[in-house]
Motif scaffolding. Structure first.
Motif, PDB file in Angstrom:
ATOM      1  N   ILE A 695       2.326  -9.380  -4.612  1.00 10.74           N
ATOM      2  CA  ILE A 695       1.282  -8.833  -3.828  1.00 10.74           C
ATOM      3  C   ILE A 695      -0.009 -10.007  -3.647  1.00 10.74           C
ATOM      4  O   ILE A 695      -0.454 -10.388  -4.579  1.00 10.74           O
ATOM      5  CB  ILE A 695       0.989  -7.448  -4.503  1.00 10.74           C
ATOM      6  CG1 ILE A 695       1.843  -6.483  -4.256  1.00 10.74           C
ATOM      7  CG2 ILE A 695      -0.482  -6.908  -3.592  1.00 10.74           C
ATOM      8  CD1 ILE A 695       1.455  -5.113  -4.649  1.00 10.74           C
ATOM      9  N   GLU A 697      -3.289  -9.771  -2.364  1.00 14.76           N
ATOM     10  CA  GLU A 697      -4.197  -8.768  -1.777  1.00 14.76           C
ATOM     11  C   GLU A 697      -5.255  -9.445  -0.882  1.00 14.76           C
ATOM     12  O   GLU A 697      -5.659  -8.962  -0.054  1.00 14.76           O
ATOM     13  CB  GLU A 697      -5.258  -8.147  -2.981  1.00 14.76           C
ATOM     14  CG  GLU A 697      -6.031  -7.160  -2.614  1.00 14.76           C
ATOM     15  CD  GLU A 697      -6.552  -6.360  -4.077  1.00 14.76           C
ATOM     16  OE1 GLU A 697      -7.657  -5.659  -3.733  1.00 14.76           O
ATOM     17  OE2 GLU A 697      -6.061  -6.434  -4.803  1.00 14.76           O
ATOM     18  N   HIS A 727       2.586  -8.967   2.907  1.00 18.47           N
ATOM     19  CA  HIS A 727       1.647  -9.516   2.008  1.00 18.47           C
ATOM     20  C   HIS A 727       1.889  -8.653   0.687  1.00 18.47           C
ATOM     21  O   HIS A 727       1.490  -8.819  -0.462  1.00 18.47           O
ATOM     22  CB  HIS A 727       0.399  -9.480   2.349  1.00 18.47           C
ATOM     23  CG  HIS A 727      -0.190 -10.705   3.208  1.00 18.47           C
ATOM     24  ND1 HIS A 727      -0.283 -11.883   2.654  1.00 18.47           N
ATOM     25  CD2 HIS A 727      -0.215 -10.963   4.540  1.00 18.47           C
ATOM     26  CE1 HIS A 727      -0.425 -12.880   3.759  1.00 18.47           C
ATOM     27  NE2 HIS A 727      -0.694 -12.309   4.762  1.00 18.47           N
ATOM     28  N   TYR A 728       2.406  -7.439   0.834  1.00 15.04           N
ATOM     29  CA  TYR A 728       2.646  -6.466  -0.204  1.00 15.04           C
ATOM     30  C   TYR A 728       4.163  -6.339  -0.590  1.00 15.04           C
ATOM     31  O   TYR A 728       4.579  -5.407  -1.267  1.00 15.04           O
ATOM     32  CB  TYR A 728       2.105  -5.085   0.179  1.00 15.04           C
ATOM     33  CG  TYR A 728       0.747  -5.126  -0.328  1.00 15.04           C
ATOM     34  CD1 TYR A 728       0.161  -4.324  -1.353  1.00 15.04           C
ATOM     35  CD2 TYR A 728      -0.344  -5.673   0.374  1.00 15.04           C
ATOM     36  CE1 TYR A 728      -1.163  -4.404  -1.695  1.00 15.04           C
ATOM     37  CE2 TYR A 728      -1.517  -5.897   0.150  1.00 15.04           C
ATOM     38  CZ  TYR A 728      -1.992  -5.155  -1.157  1.00 15.04           C
ATOM     39  OH  TYR A 728      -3.633  -5.182  -1.428  1.00 15.04           O
ATOM     40  N   ARG A 888       4.465   0.135  -3.450  1.00 22.80           N
ATOM     41  CA  ARG A 888       3.708  -0.926  -2.696  1.00 22.80           C
ATOM     42  C   ARG A 888       3.036  -0.342  -1.580  1.00 22.80           C
ATOM     43  O   ARG A 888       1.951  -0.961  -1.138  1.00 22.80           O
ATOM     44  CB  ARG A 888       4.874  -1.913  -2.170  1.00 22.80           C
ATOM     45  CG  ARG A 888       5.701  -2.567  -3.277  1.00 22.80           C
ATOM     46  CD  ARG A 888       6.649  -3.547  -3.021  1.00 22.80           C
ATOM     47  NE  ARG A 888       7.265  -4.404  -4.043  1.00 22.80           N
ATOM     48  CZ  ARG A 888       6.826  -5.448  -4.340  1.00 22.80           C
ATOM     49  NH1 ARG A 888       5.830  -6.029  -3.721  1.00 22.80           N
ATOM     50  NH2 ARG A 888       7.449  -6.120  -5.446  1.00 22.80           N
ATOM     51  N   ARG A 891       0.005   1.048  -2.810  1.00 27.95           N
ATOM     52  CA  ARG A 891      -1.089  -0.019  -3.192  1.00 27.95           C
ATOM     53  C   ARG A 891      -1.769  -0.570  -1.783  1.00 27.95           C
ATOM     54  O   ARG A 891      -3.024  -0.918  -1.906  1.00 27.95           O
ATOM     55  CB  ARG A 891      -0.292  -1.138  -3.843  1.00 27.95           C
ATOM     56  CG  ARG A 891      -0.157  -0.893  -5.433  1.00 27.95           C
ATOM     57  CD  ARG A 891      -1.419  -0.895  -6.298  1.00 27.95           C
ATOM     58  NE  ARG A 891      -2.200  -2.266  -5.933  1.00 27.95           N
ATOM     59  CZ  ARG A 891      -1.817  -3.224  -6.503  1.00 27.95           C
ATOM     60  NH1 ARG A 891      -0.763  -3.491  -7.344  1.00 27.95           N
ATOM     61  NH2 ARG A 891      -2.303  -4.470  -6.322  1.00 27.95           N
ATOM     62  N   LEU A 892      -1.262  -0.988  -0.918  1.00 31.27           N
ATOM     63  CA  LEU A 892      -1.570  -1.487   0.365  1.00 31.27           C
ATOM     64  C   LEU A 892      -2.889  -0.449   0.912  1.00 31.27           C
ATOM     65  O   LEU A 892      -3.848  -1.039   1.179  1.00 31.27           O
ATOM     66  CB  LEU A 892      -0.598  -1.458   1.315  1.00 31.27           C
ATOM     67  CG  LEU A 892      -1.012  -1.658   2.803  1.00 31.27           C
ATOM     68  CD1 LEU A 892      -1.539  -3.173   2.853  1.00 31.27           C
ATOM     69  CD2 LEU A 892       0.217  -1.876   3.771  1.00 31.27           C
ATOM     70  N   ASP A 895      -5.640  -0.382  -1.744  1.00 30.79           N
ATOM     71  CA  ASP A 895      -6.430  -1.816  -1.696  1.00 30.79           C
ATOM     72  C   ASP A 895      -7.209  -1.660  -0.514  1.00 30.79           C
ATOM     73  O   ASP A 895      -8.235  -2.589  -0.470  1.00 30.79           O
ATOM     74  CB  ASP A 895      -5.641  -2.904  -2.025  1.00 30.79           C
ATOM     75  CG  ASP A 895      -4.942  -2.763  -3.266  1.00 30.79           C
ATOM     76  OD1 ASP A 895      -5.399  -1.894  -4.261  1.00 30.79           O
ATOM     77  OD2 ASP A 895      -3.975  -3.388  -3.578  1.00 30.79           O
TER      78      ASP A 895
END
Length: 940
Positions: A695, A697, A727-728, A888, A891-892, A895
């Motif tokens: 990942i 970030e 990106h993730y 995932r 998380r995207l 974040d």
């Protein structure tokens, strides 16, 4: 207000009402040039010692220069905030931006000196802690990232305010002064400290309302009848343990009593403190009453008066003014348009409500936004004795009316701490702050059951409720509440049924249910009901109609001793004939057998057994019983068993067996208890949010910043979407546009056969059933033929927007979505693509961030989940890859709150791996997070 050109406009959004440690409230606002006299008056009331701690030297009075400095701010580099009660200062805080050398500076300098001063009479109330939260939020808004404070070593209280705040700190000692430096970026610890302070303060504020030492009923009429006179009589008749006063400005001179209660024409005339005022005057007179109460030091109000937001726009404005006025004096309000409050504790015995009878004391906390529903709930609990097997009544009851101030969130904070409440039942018509309610519900449910029924599910909230809008459908909100451990029911009958079971029976260790009784048919109905609720019933054991009390005892004892049994449902019908089992004997047999196995719940399903419910209560009671052969002369007429009153009150801690008039009701309550018990076990190990090394970030953040520079909100194009998701670690299968047959052929050669040809027009997208998709095209000939068929069926290519995509391995099509709702927060959703989710609504939801355990449960919680696990011999899908994809995406969004919507559709989950065939992402400035800012009451 200040208007000089070197000053910014007055920042009204910094104004806030806060609940202090002792449960009172204060208003925090910026200090302006108009506050000079208030500042001087405030300073005169501060002790010499506190002044010395603030200025490091004797400082008896403020000079004109000091007053000018402390009241003239630019609201950027120099900011002062005051906490006020009754319009007067009780504490102040200010910061001054400084440079690296410690001298006054402007941006980009990001450090400031901060200093407090709290009136001695208000020290220990948590005022400085609240001011620190708010001045910290102001500083972050103005680009300040760090505070510095110099404190004398003897000023231990102020040092504690800083060190307990939870920020990352540096501490040094030089020249006899303690220097503290701390970053203002919220940390997990600072948020935990903030939430804990909020919890204690709000719980205390409700406790002050529910356990007052003195009560004044304002608006108690001179003649019998009327709301105020009724409330006065209810408080008196309940045996309130504190001081009670009647107040009516129309009382004749010299009248000192009303219904045996000391009477006064104004609350100001009362000699002594008044903790709680019940206001029952016409709405247009309430403002005057609030002023009198505030000046007398009343701590809280229950406003039963109507004529507020429920009556339209004018009433809504009147309600806002009421709340603002009461908060000026540090008072909290239940209502307006409230039914009232009840506390059955023997130390209080308060019935400040319109309920003519006090409910039986018990362990259930009851909250109702609606007075009518509150009456219905109290009535049902009263008729069923708080549980037809004994007194499992009410600890406290709150009917909030328009809930302009005190809400379900506040009461939930109180019940979490209350040792007299074991189960919480709530009827809600709106949830003003779903994000906060979910957080509080999760914490409460981990300690005691929380059962909720929600009204107005399919329409707008009642007029009197000021709530923020949510775009989430009711089913989604319900799913999120269940994730937080809330037991969601649909009716008030189910609310009471579940509450009575949970109040005095242990949680079932599993879903395995033994069924026994003297009716084969009733046993089979119970068996079917268990299957419908997802339980695992054993075949019913028929004891026959000739069963004696000893037979019931033996069968129940065997069932409870069986390691394969987690709960028992006993079914019973009336027996006719000589020697048939009697109600009292049966009740005692069930009680004694269940007492030998205290870890498993027992429920009774009975059919019109006129005395069994009463006998079950009596079996757990130590009081003498009245025999059925000699009823008292004033005994009530027979009523259905489900509504019987208990014969006597059970001793505290006795195990009371709930009885239900229908199998479905008993089993539904049991099913809810089983699901809740499983949630409790899962909550003990919630899992973790995994880290993935691939990942990026920072790369995603840079891309998002660049894209948002184009505008306030945008839906990303295909390439940008693929780039951001990449990106993730989420790879999207490329789909190349095919505006012509030749372009389609060229795209297929680029991607490699076999390919799929899809129409992406809005009316055809994701609609394979309409024929807008052609799969497994092995060569150019098949591709061109399919292209011609599509254009012939649906129109020109510019209407179809065809694309070519490489074929993915066959599997199960699913859809993954994430959205940020302004009220509830970020939500992750999952379901099977197509009719299952669109037509049947078979979609599961979780709050973001999602843990690994939550991702696992999310995949398995939809009704069509068997299709992912080898249903009817099909190959099982790679659910581990699917769970990773969910994590995932979670998380995207977690974040990067600028990612306000993500849709992956379809995602084909094969036996090994998965393929994301379509994706869309929307960016926008993130919604404000009120749960990350300083503590504040809802604005009015």
């Amino acid at each position: 207000m200040q208007t000089s050109p070197d000053r910014h406009e007055y920042p009204a959004h910094w104004e806030a009402d806060v609940v202090l440690r002792d449960g009172g409230t204060a208003r925090i606002r910026p200090i302006t040039v108009d506050d000079a006299d208030r500042l001087v008056s405030f300073y005169e009331q501060v002790s010499d010692e506190s002044k010395y701690y603030r200025f490091f030297a004797p400082y008896p009075r403020l000079s004109a220069k000091d007053v000018h400095r402390f009241t003239h701010h630019d609201f950027v580099d120099r900011v002062g905030l005051a906490a006020t009660v009754g319009g007067e200062f009780i504490a102040t805080v200010r910061y001054d931006r400084i440079g690296a050398d410690g001298t006054p500076a402007s941006a980009p300098a990001d450090e400031a000196e901060v200093a407090f001063l709290v009136q001695d009479a208000h020290q220990g109330r948590g005022v400085a802690s609240a001011l620190l939260e708010h001045i910290g939020a102001v500083a972050r808004e103005r680009g300040i990232r760090r505070f510095a404070a110099e404190v004398l070593p003897a000023n231990t209280k102020m040092i504690k305010v800083f060190t307990d705040a939870g920020y990352t700190q540096k501490r040094s000692f030089e020249d006899g002064v303690v220097r503290l430096e701390f970053d203002l970026e919220p940390t997990d610890r600072s948020l935990a400290v903030q939430y804990a302070r909020e919890h204690r303060a709000e719980a205390r504020s409700v406790q002050r309302l529910l356990a007052p030492g003195s009560v004044a009923v304002i608006g108690a009429g001179r003649t019998p009848g009327g709301v105020g006179r009724s409330v006065l009589g209810n408080i008196r008749d309940a045996g309130f343990t504190g001081r009670l006063y009647a107040v009516n400005k129309a009382l004749p001179e010299g009248q000192k009593e009303l219904d045996g209660v000391p009477a006064h024409r104004s609350v100001r005339d009362i000699d002594g403190p008044v903790d709680l005022a019940v206001v029952a005057v016409p709405a247009e007179q309430v403002t005057e009453v609030v002023t009198e109460c505030g000046e007398h030091g009343v701590q809280g109000l229950v406003v039963v008066s109507a004529g507020y937001a429920e009556s339209g726009h004018e009433g809504r404005e009147r309600q806002r003014a009421l709340v603002r006025h009461a908060r000026t004096y540090g008072m909290r309000i239940i209502g307006p348009n409230a039914f009232g409050i009840i506390n059955t504790s023997p130390e209080v015995r308060l019935n400040a409500s319109l309920a003519p009878e006090v409910p039986r004391p018990g362990r259930i906390g009851l909250f109702a936004q609606s007075g009518a529903i509150g009456i219905a709930l109290l009535s049902r609990l009263h008729r069923r004795g708080g549980g037809v097997t004994g007194v499992t009544g009410v600890s406290t009851f709150v009917s909030s009316g328009n809930r302009a101030d005190v809400s379900g969130n506040d009461v939930l904070q109180y019940w979490y701490e209350d040792p007299d409440t074991d189960v919480v039942l709530m009827y809600l018509e709106s949830i003003g702050n779903p994000r906060k309610f979910t957080r509080l519900a999760r914490r409460t449910a981990a300690a005691k059951p929380l059962v909720v029924v929600q009204g107005a599910r399919h329409g707008a909230a009642p007029q009197g409720h000021a709530v923020r809008a949510t775009r989430l459908p009711h089913a989604t909100v319900s799913a999120l509440l269940r994730q937080a451990g809330v037991i969601r029911v649909d009716t008030i009958t189910e609310l009471v049924d579940a509450g009575l079971l949970l109040a005095r029976q242990p949680l079932p260790p599993g879903p395995r249910v033994a069924i026994l009784g003297n009716s084969e048919s009733l046993g089979l109905l119970t068996y079917d009901a268990c299957l419908a609720e997802g339980l695992r019933p054993h075949p019913p054991q028929d004891l026959t109609t000739a069963a004696s009390a000893a037979d019931f005892h033996a069968a129940l004892s065997r069932a409870l001793a069986d390691d394969r049994c987690d709960a028992v449902v006993v079914t019973a019908i009336p027996a006719v004939g000589e020697g048939s089992v009697g109600d009292a004997a049966l009740a005692e047999a069930l009680r004694s057998a269940s007492a030998a196995a205290p870890g498993k719940p027992v429920l009774v399903v009975h059919v019109e057994l006129g005395g069994l419910a009463e006998a079950l209560s009596a079996a757990a009671s130590t009081a003498p019983q009245t025999t059925s052969d000699n009823p008292p002369h004033n005994a009530p007429s027979p009523t259905p068993a489900a509504e019987q009153l208990p014969a006597a009150e059970a001793p505290e801690g006795a195990r009371l067996i709930p009885a239900y008039p229908a199998s479905e009701r008993a089993v539904r309550a049991l099913g809810q208890a089983v699901a809740y018990a499983q949630w409790r076990r899962d909550a003990a190990d919630p899992g973790k949010v995994p880290e993935y090394e691939d990942i990026d970030e920072k790369g995603a953040a840079a891309l998002i910043d660049g894209l948002l520079a184009r505008g306030q909100g945008l839906t990303l194009g295909t390439d940008e979407t693929c780039d951001l998701l990449g990106h993730y670690g989420v790879q999207v299968h490329r789909a190349l546009p095919a505006p012509t047959p030749d372009a389609a052929a060229e795209a297929a050669r680029t991607l490699g056969y076999p390919v799929a040809l899809k129409a992406t027009a809005p009316h055809l997208r994701h609609r394979a059933d309409l024929g807008g998709v052609r799969l497994d095209l092995a060569d150019e000939e098949q591709l061109r033929r399919s292209y011609a068929e599509l254009t012939e069926l649906f129109g020109a290519p510019e209407e179809l927007r065809p694309v070519v995509q490489r074929m993915a391995p066959r599997g199960v099509d699913v859809v993954v979505r994430a959205v940020i709702d302004p009220a509830a927060g970020a939500v992750l959703s999952f379901g099977l693509a197509g009719a299952a989710s669109q037509l049947l609504g078979d979609t599961a939801h979780r709050l973001i961030p999602v843990t690994d355990r939550e991702a696992t449960s999310l995949v398995r919680s939809i009704r069509t989940a068997p299709l992912l696990f080898g249903w009817r011999g099909s190959a099982p899908a790679d659910t581990r890859a699917l769970e990773e994809l969910l994590l995932r995406v979670s998380r995207l969004v977690d974040d990067h709150p600028e990612v306000v919507a993500v849709t992956l559709e379809p995602v084909v989950v094969a036996s090994h791996g998965l393929s994301v065939l379509g994706a869309s992402v929307r960016l926008a400035p993130p919604p404000a997070r009120d749960d990350l800012g300083p503590r504040t009451l809802p604005a009015y």
